[in-house]
Scaffold this motif. Structure first.
Motif, PDB file in Angstrom:
ATOM      1  N   ALA A 138       0.882  -1.181   0.000  1.00  0.00           N
ATOM      2  CA  ALA A 138       0.000   0.000   0.000  1.00  0.00           C
ATOM      3  C   ALA A 138       0.910   1.219   0.000  1.00  0.00           C
ATOM      4  N   PHE A 183      -0.889   4.857   2.471  1.00  0.00           N
ATOM      5  CA  PHE A 183      -1.510   4.537   3.761  1.00  0.00           C
ATOM      6  C   PHE A 183      -0.919   5.486   4.789  1.00  0.00           C
ATOM      7  N   SER A 231      -6.071   5.280   3.050  1.00  0.00           N
ATOM      8  CA  SER A 231      -5.156   4.459   2.269  1.00  0.00           C
ATOM      9  C   SER A 231      -5.646   4.284   0.844  1.00  0.00           C
ATOM     10  N   ASP A 232      -4.727   3.784   0.016  1.00  0.00           N
ATOM     11  CA  ASP A 232      -5.086   3.244  -1.287  1.00  0.00           C
ATOM     12  C   ASP A 232      -5.501   1.788  -1.090  1.00  0.00           C
ATOM     13  N   THR A 233      -5.673   1.048  -2.181  1.00  0.00           N
ATOM     14  CA  THR A 233      -6.170  -0.321  -2.081  1.00  0.00           C
ATOM     15  C   THR A 233      -5.284  -1.188  -1.188  1.00  0.00           C
ATOM     16  N   LEU A 234      -5.916  -2.121  -0.501  1.00  0.00           N
ATOM     17  CA  LEU A 234      -5.206  -3.056   0.374  1.00  0.00           C
ATOM     18  C   LEU A 234      -5.097  -4.432  -0.279  1.00  0.00           C
ATOM     19  N   ASP A 266       2.872  -7.029   5.716  1.00  0.00           N
ATOM     20  CA  ASP A 266       1.917  -5.918   5.817  1.00  0.00           C
ATOM     21  C   ASP A 266       0.739  -6.298   6.710  1.00  0.00           C
ATOM     22  N   ASP A 276      -9.360  -6.982  -1.116  1.00  0.00           N
ATOM     23  CA  ASP A 276      -8.430  -6.645  -0.048  1.00  0.00           C
ATOM     24  C   ASP A 276      -7.824  -7.911   0.550  1.00  0.00           C
ATOM     25  N   HIS A 309     -10.441   3.347   2.582  1.00  0.00           N
ATOM     26  CA  HIS A 309      -9.634   3.396   1.371  1.00  0.00           C
ATOM     27  C   HIS A 309     -10.500   3.264   0.125  1.00  0.00           C
TER      28      HIS A 309
END
Length: 269
Positions: A21, A24, A46-49, A56, A82, A158
């Motif tokens: 990510a 984040f 955040s951006d995509t997970l 992570d 995700d 996100h």
């Protein structure tokens, strides 16, 4: 973990060191107009997970994340689900927001093909930010109600890039807490700083995968953010609803009790 660092070091660590990510980050320590500050360690954007590594996922646990709010469309979630900790992971809350400029699959195809006649990504994202306000109040109201429940925190919200849908969600949350408009805009623009290398790399990749049919500079407004994007949303709130308080109460249906609990959860003296 910024909340565990000495106060003088926290702001420099606002962008968290995830492998999968890239945007984040913490929303702690923003000062409000009445002298409070937002708490460290309770709210993240955040951006995509979907690209989280096992390391992570362990780090997500260290942050103590209780809830993940996903603002992506069904197509986006299906294409890139995700990757959350598999055992006793956080609550997963789906709260989709979809406007032009966030239809990632369609946009990617057009960029690769070079078929961009008449496409103005900057105008698309300005209009998209206006529509976050006027067309997706229910989704953002649900998001704010999540923040009013202490058991849901710490929480990360996100979208795909972590900059438009999540950017407006961050702006709305901070404005609800009383953070001044200019500070809110500064947080929005941090995406350009934190993802500068990634933007440059993606522009180079685009040039190659499009077989040099697409001028990468045409896509730059899509990969980063501009002040005009979030100002379009904030100006719409002022013009159409008479300000943030009226928007929260009259359009989103956020009552005094919810506001009080939300502020108690996210602010400190």
């Amino acid at each position: 973990i910024p909340a565990e660092l000495p106060e003088s070091e926290r702001d420099a660590a606002r962008l968290l060191p995830f492998d999968g990510a890239h945007n984040f980050r913490e929303l702690g320590c923003y000062r409000t107009s009445d002298g409070h500050t937002t708490r460290w360690g309770v709210l993240y954007r955040s951006d995509t997970l979907s690209g989280l590594s096992e390391q992570d996922q362990s780090y997500l646990k260290l942050l103590g994340i209780s809830s993940v709010v996903d603002l992506r469309s069904a197509d986006e979630r299906e294409a890139e689900p995700d990757r959350l900790p598999p055992d006793s992971g956080p609550r997963y809350v789906i709260d989709p927001v979809t406007v032009d400029g966030t239809a990632i699959r369609e946009i990617s195809q057009r960029l690769r093909s070079g078929e961009l006649d008449g496409v103005d990504f900057r105008a698309m994202l300005i209009e998209g930010n206006r529509r976050f306000v006027t067309d997706f109040g229910a989704a953002y109201a649900r998001f704010l109600r999540e923040l009013a429940e202490a058991d849901n925190l710490p929480l990360v919200f996100h979208c795909t890039g972590g900059k438009d849908r999540a950017g407006f969600a961050a702006a709305l949350a901070l404005l609800t807490l009383g953070v001044p408009r200019e500070t809110v805009i500064e947080d929005f623009l941090k995406t350009n700083t934190y993802t500068a290398d990634r933007i440059a790399r993606n522009l180079l990749i685009l040039r190659v995968v499009s077989l040099f049919r697409t001028d990468p500079e045409l896509a730059r407004p899509l990969l980063g953010v501009e002040r005009a994007y979030i100002e379009a949303a904030l100006d719409t709130i002022e013009r159409e609803y008479g300000g943030v308080e009226n928007y929260l109460r009259n359009e989103l249906g956020i009552d005094d009790d919810t506001l009080s609990k939300l502020r108690a959860n996210l602010l400190q003296s």
